[in-house]
Every structure is written in structure tokens, then in C-alpha cells.
Design a protein around this motif. Structure first.
Motif, PDB file in Angstrom:
ATOM      1  N   ARG A 163       4.453   5.572  -5.404  1.00 24.29           N
ATOM      2  CA  ARG A 163       4.477   5.555  -6.875  1.00 24.29           C
ATOM      3  C   ARG A 163       3.587   6.652  -7.459  1.00 24.29           C
ATOM      4  N   ARG A 164       2.487   6.938  -6.755  1.00 18.72           N
ATOM      5  CA  ARG A 164       1.581   7.992  -7.229  1.00 18.72           C
ATOM      6  C   ARG A 164       2.037   9.387  -6.796  1.00 18.72           C
ATOM      7  N   PHE A 192       2.885  -7.933  -0.351  1.00 18.48           N
ATOM      8  CA  PHE A 192       3.120  -6.618  -0.959  1.00 18.48           C
ATOM      9  C   PHE A 192       2.174  -6.433  -2.149  1.00 18.48           C
ATOM     10  N   THR A 235       0.841  -1.197   0.000  1.00 18.84           N
ATOM     11  CA  THR A 235       0.000   0.000   0.000  1.00 18.84           C
ATOM     12  C   THR A 235       0.879   1.252   0.000  1.00 18.84           C
ATOM     13  N   GLY A 269      -1.379  -5.745  -0.907  1.00 25.11           N
ATOM     14  CA  GLY A 269      -1.544  -4.385  -0.390  1.00 25.11           C
ATOM     15  C   GLY A 269      -1.494  -3.344  -1.497  1.00 25.11           C
ATOM     16  N   ALA A 270      -0.615  -3.560  -2.473  1.00 26.36           N
ATOM     17  CA  ALA A 270      -0.518  -2.630  -3.597  1.00 26.36           C
ATOM     18  C   ALA A 270      -1.813  -2.658  -4.411  1.00 26.36           C
ATOM     19  N   ALA A 271      -2.357  -3.856  -4.596  1.00 26.41           N
ATOM     20  CA  ALA A 271      -3.594  -3.997  -5.369  1.00 26.41           C
ATOM     21  C   ALA A 271      -4.756  -3.325  -4.646  1.00 26.41           C
ATOM     22  N   GLU A 305      10.688   1.743 -11.358  1.00 22.37           N
ATOM     23  CA  GLU A 305       9.570   1.858 -10.419  1.00 22.37           C
ATOM     24  C   GLU A 305       8.435   0.905 -10.747  1.00 22.37           C
ATOM     25  N   TYR A 326       3.839   1.470  -1.106  1.00 23.48           N
ATOM     26  CA  TYR A 326       4.477   1.589  -2.424  1.00 23.48           C
ATOM     27  C   TYR A 326       3.538   2.270  -3.420  1.00 23.48           C
ATOM     28  N   ALA A 327       2.257   1.915  -3.337  1.00 21.72           N
ATOM     29  CA  ALA A 327       1.282   2.538  -4.240  1.00 21.72           C
ATOM     30  C   ALA A 327       1.232   4.045  -4.003  1.00 21.72           C
ATOM     31  N   PHE A 328       1.266   4.455  -2.727  1.00 18.52           N
ATOM     32  CA  PHE A 328       1.270   5.893  -2.413  1.00 18.52           C
ATOM     33  C   PHE A 328       2.501   6.564  -3.015  1.00 18.52           C
ATOM     34  N   LEU A 341      -3.007  -0.320  -7.399  1.00 20.61           N
ATOM     35  CA  LEU A 341      -2.101  -0.787  -8.450  1.00 20.61           C
ATOM     36  C   LEU A 341      -2.583  -2.149  -8.966  1.00 20.61           C
ATOM     37  N   ALA A 356      -4.595  -0.861  -2.839  1.00 18.74           N
ATOM     38  CA  ALA A 356      -4.402   0.590  -2.923  1.00 18.74           C
ATOM     39  C   ALA A 356      -4.458   1.093  -4.361  1.00 18.74           C
TER      40      ALA A 356
END
Lengths: 335, 323
Positions: A134-135, B65, A128, B68-70, B50, A130-132, B74, B72
Motif C-alpha cells: 500500500r505504501r 492480517f 505486513t 500484521g498490518a497494524a 485499496e 499489504y502495508a508495504f 497501518l 507495519a
């Protein structure tokens, strides 16, 4: 000990801690009246950790929580009626009755789920975060786990990931001294916060019975994370005044002495904070009473709302398994 | 002749086209940038560090990971370089990614693709590198596809990537060198739609992954004996094209299931049970299964061969059901 936070925040710290305490006491009642099924884990005694951490976060920051998660949810702004409806297994619950005590989530409030598996939220918080990053957002993910978690492989893998990619994560270890019945000192050779050094991130231990100390430590970690400097580990030294789960007190377990429990109860963070508010001249005696009464009203109303919430319909048992379903998927257990 | 690609090139093209289409996509795993086999060629140069991540050897954490990325926003591709490595991440796959949406009452969407490379045995990979663990994924309710050709690899991978749920894409070791016709444009092969890979009227062979081309060879060899063998490939195992499977089985009335997973609770067991429930009346002979033995794969060539399903055994089973 002075109060360094502004008065509205200081009052809100008290209110949320008291709301957690009284929420948990309601949970015990509802378990005993057989209205709550399954297993519930109360966080009585640990309120200052949940509140100190979550009030140092912004609304758009994210947390991952644990099996002992009610306090985290409330501290992050969770609606207690929706929480109680969830615990009662009702359609009006946060998770529509699909999750129960151990899985409460409110994605809109940044509560990316309580998790019944120790440290399972740690790598998710990394993803999560990482998503922040990256954006290009300056949002942060905080991941709660207990002292037992520091010996879990996932903890180590997740701290390493967060460190190498400088992810905006705050790892919050709630060290209540016991992994269920196992004393943490019997299974860990070092002070828990020192694990951080192995991954090249700052680690510190704070008094988890002091809501302001937890808040200040979290603020430091959050500022660091927002600035792009990466993750931190905070060990909050706390204690659960009650059993690992609701029914434990009927089991006459002897892994903790009565003296130890009494000694920690004397350090109860909630009356201690109220006292400090008074000593600092921020509160008169009446202020606490008014706050407590509001908490009681909120919970009374929440229990009533939860009890009135409908049960989920049996024919929806396989709803919400997939974002996209197919003929025969998910399959019933009969044809 | 239209354009031919190898299986790994087809995967590579799917990765490139989809990552170009959707900037929310990232790919991560071990040795992704190093382009171990070819399927991740050019990704780092085109999409940058990246979006193309080399992870530490931390399978459980990189799966978590991905979840959690999904959640959020991604859309991660999480690649396992060897199929048996999925065991290291099993809690994160089964207890978390697969359950998150239901546990949260539909709040979480977890669009992750797990590419499981080099599954199954191939010449001496021995005990810990020869598994074909898709039945575990099916049991866990994770959508799962297994591509038997370069064409299917590209189309199924694109569908997997576009799905809003966790999907496991299995790339069998014995398929990776296959060549075949692959259109240049992006195309999606829908989930839950099997395919008759070779028409026939006397017996249906239900084959998965690298056993599909093997089954076609065996089927061809029966032409001289006057036995007409149909080969049916489910392509997606979950969802399974149950209607297509039953129709294929009922058309011939004889079925041999050819699957490289364990006999006990393997994919073939599920197919056999389904056919027995749904088309028993149309069957002219008992269903036969040719599967992997219930044993770890031994290193030595004759031992390895003995534990795996093979064309001789498939041929013998076809003769039995047609006898």
C-alpha cells in the motif's frame, strides 16, 4: 556441486549456520543448569533453512518466526547477547524478558516475532506485506512454519489472502518430517509444496540441507514478490537432529529410529557447506577454524552479557500490556 | 432541533471522517463494499479499493492480517458482520493481537478496531447469531466499548479508532435502528468514563448497550410509583469507569445490574463483585443482577424471551431492592 554465491556471502552462510548450531548447544547447557526456564525448542539440523531464507532477504524485509525460532532470529541478524538475555528472562533481553524463547522479536531488524501458535504468523505476514504494498515499498514478508502447519486452517486462509491480493509474501515450510511426534506423511496425503497450486501460487520443494539451494529458491520467490507478482510457497526438506524440545531426549521416545537420525546427521548442512567451500577453493582448513573460533568468542561474550543483565523489577509486571493505560487498566490481581 | 442520525449513519459518519483524517486507515471484512447494512455506505467510492477491502470468509486470517498490518504502520478497522463470528478468530484475537505488545516487551503497537456488528439477540436469530460475546474480550484484556445510542456510537467509535491498542466496538443489534442527536463534527468520547443516562436517587440500574434505552423506559415508568431510578451506562467496559460506577451506586445505595450476557462470569458478575469490594458499606440492599440465562438462545419467541433479560424482570428487581 558448485558454489554460485559470492565468497563473502558463502562465508556468511557458514558463519550464521555455525552460530545457530552453537547457540542452540549453549541453550541446552543453560536449560540443564536451570538458568533458562520454560520450554525451548532447538533448531539443530535445520540451520540451512533459516540462513538460506534470511540471507535472500533484505534488511528491511520482515519475517515471522515459530516456536523453533532461534535460528530464524540469528539468520536475520539478531544479536545473540540480547537473545540469550531474553531466554534468561532478563531486562536486557530483546523483549525485556517478557517473551522468552518462543516470542523473540526485533521490530527494527524486521523480526515481527517468533510465535508459539502454529501458523499464527502467516496472516500477520500477509497484513505486513499489504502495508508495504500500500505504501508502494518493494519490501517482502517471509513467514516460517513447520510441516504440521500445512493442515492448519490459518495456513489455508492466509495463502488464499496472499494469493488473491498478490501480496509480497514468501511462505516457508520447514518440513522436518514430524509435527512433534506425528509423522507428516501420516496426516497429509500430498507433497506439501503442492498445496500452493490450490491457491494459484508457485510452490516448490528444495533440499533443506543445502543452504545454497534454499537461498536460490528464496531468491526466486523474493524477486517475484518484489516485482508485484505475488506470493510463493517453498517447502524446505530438513530434519531436526534433536528432540522437539530440550528435555525430550530424557524421555526415551521412539517415534524416530536411531538409524533415521544417523542418516540425516550424515547430511548435516554445516560441515557439508564447509567442505564445498574448501572444494571450490574458497576456503582453506584454517578459514573454518578461524570462523568457528570467532563464533565461540561471540557466544562466550553473549552468555556473559546475558548473565549480567538485570532481572526485570517485579513492579513492572504490568508494563507493556497496552500502548495507553487508564486508571485500573491493566488491573492487578489485588486491590 | 439539531441534526438526528440513525445509529448506523453515525457509525458511517465516524468511518468517513476518520478515514479522511488518517490515510493509514483501512477497513476490511466481509461485505464491506457491498454495504450490507449502511454503516459502510460510500467508503469504497470515496477511499478506493485499496483502503476498503472485501475479505474471503476467513475470520482468523483477516484478524491476523489486521494485526500484521497494524504492526507495519497501518490502522485497520476489522469488521465482524455478526458477533458470533469472533469465535472463529479467537486465537488471533486473544493469543496474538491482545498479547503481542507484552510478549514483545513493548515493541509492537497494534492499533486495530474490531467493529462487532449486530451483537445480541433480536427476534429469532437463534443459537448461533444471538450471542453478545463482550465478556470474552474483557477476559482477554481487549479494550471494549458498547455504544447505546447514535451519539455514543459516533463518539466511542472515533475514540476506538484513535486508540493505539486493539479495541472491540460492540454495536448491539437492537440499537442499530435507534435515532438520536449526532453532531456533524468529529468528536471523541473518552474511554473509562461512564455516564448517568437518567438521574435518580433511590436505585441505580447499571445497564449496557441496548438495555440502556430499555432501562430508561422502565425507570420512567417508576416515576408514578414514587421510586426514583438512576440509569448508569459504563459505555466503555474495559477500561471500566470504576470510580464513576461506585459513586453512582453509593449515591442510591441500591443497585440492579441489567446486562445481556451470561450470568456466570458475565459483565454483571464483575460489576457486582467490584461494588461488593468497594462500596459494600454504602449498600442498603443486596445487589441484584438481571442477565441472560446460562443457555444458548432458542429460536422460538417465547423461549427466546425467557432466556433474555427483560423490562418486567428489571422492574421486579427494582421493587425488590427498594422494598
Amino acid at each position: 556441486m558448485t558454489i554460485t554465491v559470492p565468497k563473502p556471502l558463502a562465508e556468511e552462510m557458514y558463519r550464521r549456520m555455525q552460530l545457530i548450531r552453537r547457540f542452540e548447544e549453549w541453550v541446552v547447557k543453560l536449560v540443564e543448569s536451570n538458568e533458562i526456564a520454560g520450554v525451548t525448542h532447538e533448531s539443530v539440523g535445520q540451520e540451512a533453512v533459516a540462513v538460506g531464507v534470511c540471507l535472500a532477504l533484505r534488511d528491511d524485509d520482515v519475517i515471522t518466526s515459530t516456536h523453533r525460532g532461534h535460528g530464524h532470529i540469528i539468520a536475520k541478524g539478531g544479536n545473540v547477547a540480547h537473545m540469550l538475555a531474553e531466554l534468561l528472562g532478563r531486562e536486557g533481553g530483546y523483549n525485556k524478558g517478557r517473551g522468552g524463547s518462543m516470542h523473540i522479536a526485533d521490530m527494527a531488524l524486521g523480526i515481527f516475532g517468533a510465535n508459539g501458535i502454529v501458523t499464527a504468523g502467516c496472516p500477520m505476514a500477509c497484513g505486513t506485506a499489504y502495508a508495504f504494498k500500500r505504501r508502494g515499498q518493494d519490501r517482502v514478508a517471509a513467514s516460517f512454519f513447520g510441516d504440521g502447519g500445512v493442515n492448519h486452517g490459518l495456513f489455508h486462509e492466509a495463502l488464499n489472502l496472499a494469493a488473491i491480493w498478490a501480496l509480497p509474501v514468501v511462505f516457508v515450510c520447514e518440513n522436518n518430517g514430524y509435527a512433534i511426534t506425528t509423522p507428516i506423511a501420516s496426516v497429509t496425503k500430498v507433497e506439501l509444496y503442492t498445496r500452493a497450486a490450490a491457491y494459484g501460487m508457485p510452490g516448490e520443494a528444495v533440499d533443506g540441507m543445502d543452504v545454497q539451494a534454499v537461498y536460490e529458491a528464496t531468491r526466486r520467490a523474493v524477486e517475484r514478490a518484489r516485482a508485484g507478482a505475488g506470493p510463493s510457497l517453498i517447502e524446505c526438506r530438513t530434519y531436526r537432529f534433536v528432540g522437539h524440545y530440550t528435555a525430550e531426549r530424557f524421555m526415551k521416545l521412539d517415534y524416530r529410529s536411531d538409524e533415521e537420525i544417523v542418516a540425516w546427521r550424515k547430511r548435516d548442512a554445516i560441515p557439508a557447506w564447509s567442505k564445498r567451500l574448501g572444494e571450490a577453493g574458497l576456503w582453506r582448513a584454517d578459514d573454518q577454524r578461524r570462523c568457528d573460533a570467532a563464533v565461540e568468542r561471540e557466544l562466550d561474550q553473549a552468555v556473559a552479557i546475558a548473565r549480567q543483565s538485570p532481572w526485570p523489577s517485579a513492579d513492572t509486571a504490568l508494563d507493556h500490556v497496552y500502548a495507553r493505560t487508564y486508571p485500573g487498566l491493566p488491573a492487578q490481581g489485588f486491590e | 432541533m439539531s441534526r438526528q442520525l440513525r445509529y448506523l449513519q453515525a457509525m458511517n459518519e465516524a468511518y468517513h471522517q476518520e478515514m479522511e483524517r488518517d490515510s493509514a486507515m483501512i477497513i476490511l471484512g466481509e461485505d464491506i463494499r457491498g454495504n450490507l447494512r449502511g454503516e459502510t455506505r460510500g467508503l469504497l467510492a470515496k477511499f478506493g479499493p485499496e483502503r476498503v477491502l472485501d475479505t474471503p470468509i476467513s475470520e482468523a486470517a483477516f484478524v491476523g492480517f489486521g494485526t500484521g498490518a497494524a504492526m507495519a504502520g497501518l490502522r485497520p478497522i476489522v469488521q465482524f458482520q455478526i458477533a458470533s463470528l469472533v469465535y472463529l478468530a479467537f486465537d488471533q484475537l486473544v493469543n496474538n493481537a491482545a498479547k503481542m505488545r507484552l510478549m514483545m516487551g513493548g515493541q509492537a503497537t497494534v492499533p486495530v478496531t474490531y467493529t462487532v456488528m449486530a451483537s445480541g439477540a433480536r427476534n429469532g436469530l437463534a443459537g448461533q447469531h444471538a450471542d453478545n460475546p463482550y465478556p470474552y474480550f474483557l477476559h482477554a484484556g481487549i479494550k471494549t466499548v458498547c455504544a447505546a445510542s447514535a451519539y455514543d456510537a459516533k463518539g466511542l467509535l472515533i475514540s476506538a479508532i484513535r486508540e493505539d491498542d486493539p479495541v472491540a466496538f460492540f454495536a448491539p443489534a437492537a440499537c442499530l435502528a435507534l435515532r438520536g442527536e449526532v453532531p456533524e463534527e468529529a468528536y471523541a468520547i473518552p474511554f473509562g468514563v461512564g455516564e448517568i443516562k437518567r438521574p435518580g436517587s433511590d436505585v441505580t440500574v447499571v445497564a449496557v448497550g441496548h438495555l440502556v434505552p430499555e432501562a430508561i423506559q422502565v425507570a420512567d415508568s417508576f416515576a408514578t410509583e414514587g421510586i426514583s431510578v438512576q440509569v448508569w451506562d459504563p459505555r466503555s467496559l474495559l477500561p471500566l469507569d470504576k470510580d464513576g460506577l461506585c459513586a453512582a451506586a453509593a449515591r442510591t445505595g441500591r443497585v440492579v445490574i441489567y446486562d445481556d450476557t451470561n450470568r456466570t462470569c458475565g459483565f454483571a458478575a464483575e460489576v457486582a463483585a467490584l461494588l461488593a469490594e468497594r462500596v459494600f458499606g454504602a449498600l442498603k440492599a443486596p445487589i441484584k443482577r438481571i442477565t441472560r440465562a446460562d443457555a444458548p438462545i432458542a429460536f422460538s419467541a417465547p423461549l427466546e424471551k425467557a432466556a433474555l433479560p427483560g423490562p418486567e424482570r428489571l422492574g421486579a428487581a427494582i421493587r425488590v431492592v427498594c422494598g
